[in-house]
Design a protein around this motif. Structure first.
Motif, PDB file in Angstrom:
ATOM      1  N   ARG A 146      39.204  37.664 -10.159  1.00  0.00           N
ATOM      2  CA  ARG A 146      38.271  36.842 -10.921  1.00  0.00           C
ATOM      3  C   ARG A 146      38.715  36.566 -12.461  1.00  0.00           C
ATOM      4  O   ARG A 146      38.294  35.356 -12.818  1.00  0.00           O
ATOM      5  N   SER A 147      39.612  37.582 -13.159  1.00  0.00           N
ATOM      6  CA  SER A 147      40.041  37.076 -14.475  1.00  0.00           C
ATOM      7  C   SER A 147      41.140  36.051 -14.377  1.00  0.00           C
ATOM      8  O   SER A 147      41.237  34.959 -15.210  1.00  0.00           O
ATOM      9  N   TYR A 148      42.026  36.149 -13.139  1.00  0.00           N
ATOM     10  CA  TYR A 148      42.956  35.049 -12.890  1.00  0.00           C
ATOM     11  C   TYR A 148      42.525  33.861 -12.852  1.00  0.00           C
ATOM     12  O   TYR A 148      42.822  32.548 -13.498  1.00  0.00           O
ATOM     13  N   THR A 152      42.653  30.418 -15.313  1.00  0.00           N
ATOM     14  CA  THR A 152      43.058  29.149 -14.835  1.00  0.00           C
ATOM     15  C   THR A 152      42.252  27.915 -15.090  1.00  0.00           C
ATOM     16  O   THR A 152      42.545  26.751 -15.584  1.00  0.00           O
ATOM     17  N   SER A 153      40.824  28.211 -15.298  1.00  0.00           N
ATOM     18  CA  SER A 153      39.853  27.338 -15.663  1.00  0.00           C
ATOM     19  C   SER A 153      39.970  26.913 -16.932  1.00  0.00           C
ATOM     20  O   SER A 153      40.029  25.643 -17.560  1.00  0.00           O
ATOM     21  N   ILE A 154      40.136  27.847 -18.047  1.00  0.00           N
ATOM     22  CA  ILE A 154      40.543  27.573 -19.564  1.00  0.00           C
ATOM     23  C   ILE A 154      41.789  26.760 -19.515  1.00  0.00           C
ATOM     24  O   ILE A 154      42.055  25.880 -20.476  1.00  0.00           O
ATOM     25  N   GLN A 155      42.946  27.015 -18.868  1.00  0.00           N
ATOM     26  CA  GLN A 155      44.284  26.244 -18.919  1.00  0.00           C
ATOM     27  C   GLN A 155      43.841  25.004 -18.558  1.00  0.00           C
ATOM     28  O   GLN A 155      44.390  24.092 -19.371  1.00  0.00           O
ATOM     29  N   ALA A 156      42.907  24.607 -17.672  1.00  0.00           N
ATOM     30  CA  ALA A 156      42.718  23.069 -17.386  1.00  0.00           C
ATOM     31  C   ALA A 156      42.113  22.620 -18.517  1.00  0.00           C
ATOM     32  O   ALA A 156      42.322  21.390 -18.843  1.00  0.00           O
ATOM     33  N   ALA A 189      37.207  22.878 -30.839  1.00  0.00           N
ATOM     34  CA  ALA A 189      37.163  23.291 -29.380  1.00  0.00           C
ATOM     35  C   ALA A 189      38.458  24.075 -29.207  1.00  0.00           C
ATOM     36  O   ALA A 189      38.340  24.821 -28.107  1.00  0.00           O
ATOM     37  N   LEU A 190      39.672  23.809 -29.689  1.00  0.00           N
ATOM     38  CA  LEU A 190      40.717  24.806 -29.477  1.00  0.00           C
ATOM     39  C   LEU A 190      40.330  26.177 -29.809  1.00  0.00           C
ATOM     40  O   LEU A 190      40.716  27.071 -29.380  1.00  0.00           O
ATOM     41  N   MET A 191      39.575  26.642 -31.014  1.00  0.00           N
ATOM     42  CA  MET A 191      39.503  27.795 -31.420  1.00  0.00           C
ATOM     43  C   MET A 191      38.325  28.336 -30.342  1.00  0.00           C
ATOM     44  O   MET A 191      38.399  29.667 -30.079  1.00  0.00           O
ATOM     45  N   GLN A 192      37.551  27.606 -29.742  1.00  0.00           N
ATOM     46  CA  GLN A 192      36.279  28.025 -28.872  1.00  0.00           C
ATOM     47  C   GLN A 192      37.315  28.603 -27.550  1.00  0.00           C
ATOM     48  O   GLN A 192      36.951  29.757 -27.029  1.00  0.00           O
ATOM     49  N   ARG A 193      38.159  27.948 -27.041  1.00  0.00           N
ATOM     50  CA  ARG A 193      38.861  28.490 -26.087  1.00  0.00           C
ATOM     51  C   ARG A 193      39.851  29.656 -26.518  1.00  0.00           C
ATOM     52  O   ARG A 193      39.973  30.482 -25.495  1.00  0.00           O
ATOM     53  N   LEU A 194      40.494  29.702 -27.664  1.00  0.00           N
ATOM     54  CA  LEU A 194      41.160  30.928 -28.055  1.00  0.00           C
ATOM     55  C   LEU A 194      40.118  32.117 -27.881  1.00  0.00           C
ATOM     56  O   LEU A 194      40.647  33.182 -27.398  1.00  0.00           O
ATOM     57  N   LEU A 195      39.012  32.047 -28.486  1.00  0.00           N
ATOM     58  CA  LEU A 195      38.063  33.086 -28.488  1.00  0.00           C
ATOM     59  C   LEU A 195      37.670  33.704 -27.061  1.00  0.00           C
ATOM     60  O   LEU A 195      37.639  34.618 -26.975  1.00  0.00           O
ATOM     61  N   ARG A 196      37.465  32.760 -25.992  1.00  0.00           N
ATOM     62  CA  ARG A 196      37.186  32.998 -24.811  1.00  0.00           C
ATOM     63  C   ARG A 196      38.421  33.629 -24.143  1.00  0.00           C
ATOM     64  O   ARG A 196      38.232  34.719 -23.354  1.00  0.00           O
ATOM     65  N   LEU A 197      39.769  33.164 -24.610  1.00  0.00           N
ATOM     66  CA  LEU A 197      40.842  33.849 -23.837  1.00  0.00           C
ATOM     67  C   LEU A 197      40.847  35.460 -24.424  1.00  0.00           C
ATOM     68  O   LEU A 197      41.387  36.157 -23.695  1.00  0.00           O
ATOM     69  N   ALA A 206      47.218  37.929 -14.353  1.00  0.00           N
ATOM     70  CA  ALA A 206      46.169  37.204 -15.144  1.00  0.00           C
ATOM     71  C   ALA A 206      46.502  37.315 -16.742  1.00  0.00           C
ATOM     72  O   ALA A 206      46.431  36.748 -17.494  1.00  0.00           O
ATOM     73  N   LYS A 207      46.855  38.608 -16.715  1.00  0.00           N
ATOM     74  CA  LYS A 207      47.405  39.283 -18.151  1.00  0.00           C
ATOM     75  C   LYS A 207      48.573  38.446 -18.755  1.00  0.00           C
ATOM     76  O   LYS A 207      48.433  37.665 -20.045  1.00  0.00           O
ATOM     77  N   ILE A 208      49.394  38.102 -18.070  1.00  0.00           N
ATOM     78  CA  ILE A 208      50.597  37.198 -18.519  1.00  0.00           C
ATOM     79  C   ILE A 208      50.109  35.852 -18.592  1.00  0.00           C
ATOM     80  O   ILE A 208      50.560  35.445 -19.764  1.00  0.00           O
ATOM     81  N   LEU A 209      49.311  35.210 -17.789  1.00  0.00           N
ATOM     82  CA  LEU A 209      49.076  33.838 -17.746  1.00  0.00           C
ATOM     83  C   LEU A 209      47.976  33.893 -19.189  1.00  0.00           C
ATOM     84  O   LEU A 209      47.967  32.708 -20.020  1.00  0.00           O
ATOM     85  N   ARG A 210      47.024  34.714 -19.529  1.00  0.00           N
ATOM     86  CA  ARG A 210      46.397  34.646 -20.700  1.00  0.00           C
ATOM     87  C   ARG A 210      47.281  34.602 -21.801  1.00  0.00           C
ATOM     88  O   ARG A 210      47.001  34.090 -22.837  1.00  0.00           O
ATOM     89  N   ARG A 211      48.187  35.630 -22.027  1.00  0.00           N
ATOM     90  CA  ARG A 211      49.111  35.659 -23.179  1.00  0.00           C
ATOM     91  C   ARG A 211      49.671  34.400 -23.445  1.00  0.00           C
ATOM     92  O   ARG A 211      49.817  33.711 -24.615  1.00  0.00           O
ATOM     93  N   THR A 212      50.348  33.683 -22.334  1.00  0.00           N
ATOM     94  CA  THR A 212      50.835  32.249 -22.479  1.00  0.00           C
ATOM     95  C   THR A 212      50.155  31.545 -22.933  1.00  0.00           C
ATOM     96  O   THR A 212      50.362  30.536 -23.859  1.00  0.00           O
ATOM     97  N   GLN A 213      48.956  31.362 -22.385  1.00  0.00           N
ATOM     98  CA  GLN A 213      47.681  30.544 -23.026  1.00  0.00           C
ATOM     99  C   GLN A 213      47.344  30.618 -24.593  1.00  0.00           C
ATOM    100  O   GLN A 213      47.173  29.503 -25.159  1.00  0.00           O
TER     101      GLN A 213
END
Length: 275
Positions: A146-148, A152-156, A189-197, A206-213
């Motif tokens: 679920r977290s992955y 992934t959706s935020i990455q898009a 918009a970028l700050m909103q994605r950062l808060l969601r991450l 998922a943790k590795i991908l989140r850190r990268t994003q």
């Protein structure tokens, strides 16, 4: 033709153990069969097995709503029965609990000593602790999945915002006008994605991908901030004509860059008289 053969003996797991030796298999007329683990053993019928391993008993094992019919040596143990049930139930021996006449049996206890005879019935239940571990592991895997998916959706979404930032940077380098409101919208918009991450409790991949994003979004925010700062700077001043009050004067044909000080006249009160 020489081939590797074995003398099959039944171990505690009711599986054949191979003691390899070179014999002329074709001359002996021996039939071979491949066991599930890839072990090549001599094919035996029930009569031969009984002669080698002792009498066999047929046992019906009830597991929930399903029943399994197995054949095991009468002098085997309940641990042997558990190993026979592994491919049928998907439960490891340590995850199984066998009950005979309502009493749980130890792995080392012999079937014939417990009174297990032909057509006896056993009840198999899954160990509660093992079942709880499976449930926890399943929840963990679901959480990872679920977290992955969320990351992934935020990455898009960040991919699309990154394209807009790149377009703005290209416009700035080419001298095109930039919209302050558009840059502000990009920043928000970028700050909103950062808060969601930051709010995602991710584990594993998922943790590795989140850190990268997170690092990626931070870099895009810095790029937008640089564009906004450049947009707020005043435009460079054009060449201006400087007017000065220092006039060039000439005295006796010679040019002078300085204005001579004004002359002063003194008045004397003593007047000369003539007679």
């Amino acid at each position: 033709m020489k081939r590797s053969s074995s003398k099959g003996i039944l171990d505690k797991g009711s599986t054949a153990v191979m003691e390899h030796e070179d014999v002329d298999a074709d001359a002996a007329g021996i039939e071979w069969e491949m066991r599930p683990g890839g072990m090549l053993v001599q094919r035996r019928d029930v009569t031969d097995a009984a002669a080698v391993f002792g009498p066999l008993v047929k046992i019906k094992v009830s597991f929930g709503l399903v029943s399994h019919d197995i054949t095991a040596p009468a002098h085997g143990s309940f641990g042997d029965v558990k190993r026979l049930l592994v491919p049928l139930t998907g439960l490891a021996p340590k995850e199984q609990r066998l009950l005979f006449k309502g009493v749980e049996k130890e792995d080392s206890e012999a079937l014939h000593m417990a009174g297990v005879k032909d057509k006896a019935k056993l009840i198999l239940v899954e160990d509660p602790a093992a079942r709880e571990r499976k449930v926890q592991e399943q929840h963990k895997q679901e959480k990872i999945t679920r977290s992955y998916q969320i990351v992934t959706s935020i990455q898009a979404e960040v991919d699309k915002l990154a394209e807009q930032v790149s377009t703005s940077e290209g416009s700035f380098r080419s001298g095109d006008a930039l919209s302050a409101s558009e840059l502000r919208r990009l920043n928000e918009a970028l700050m909103q994605r950062l808060l969601r991450l930051d709010g995602i409790e991710a584990v594993g991949e998922a943790k590795i991908l989140r850190r990268t994003q997170v690092k990626r979004v931070q870099g895009l925010v810095e790029a937008v901030d640089r564009l906004r700062a450049a947009l707020m700077q005043p435009p460079p001043k054009e060449n201006q004509v400087v007017v000065t009050t220092q006039w060039e004067t000439f005295d006796g044909g010679m040019g002078s860059l300085a204005v001579p000080p004004p002359s002063s006249a003194s008045v004397n009160a003593n007047w000369e008289t003539f007679e």
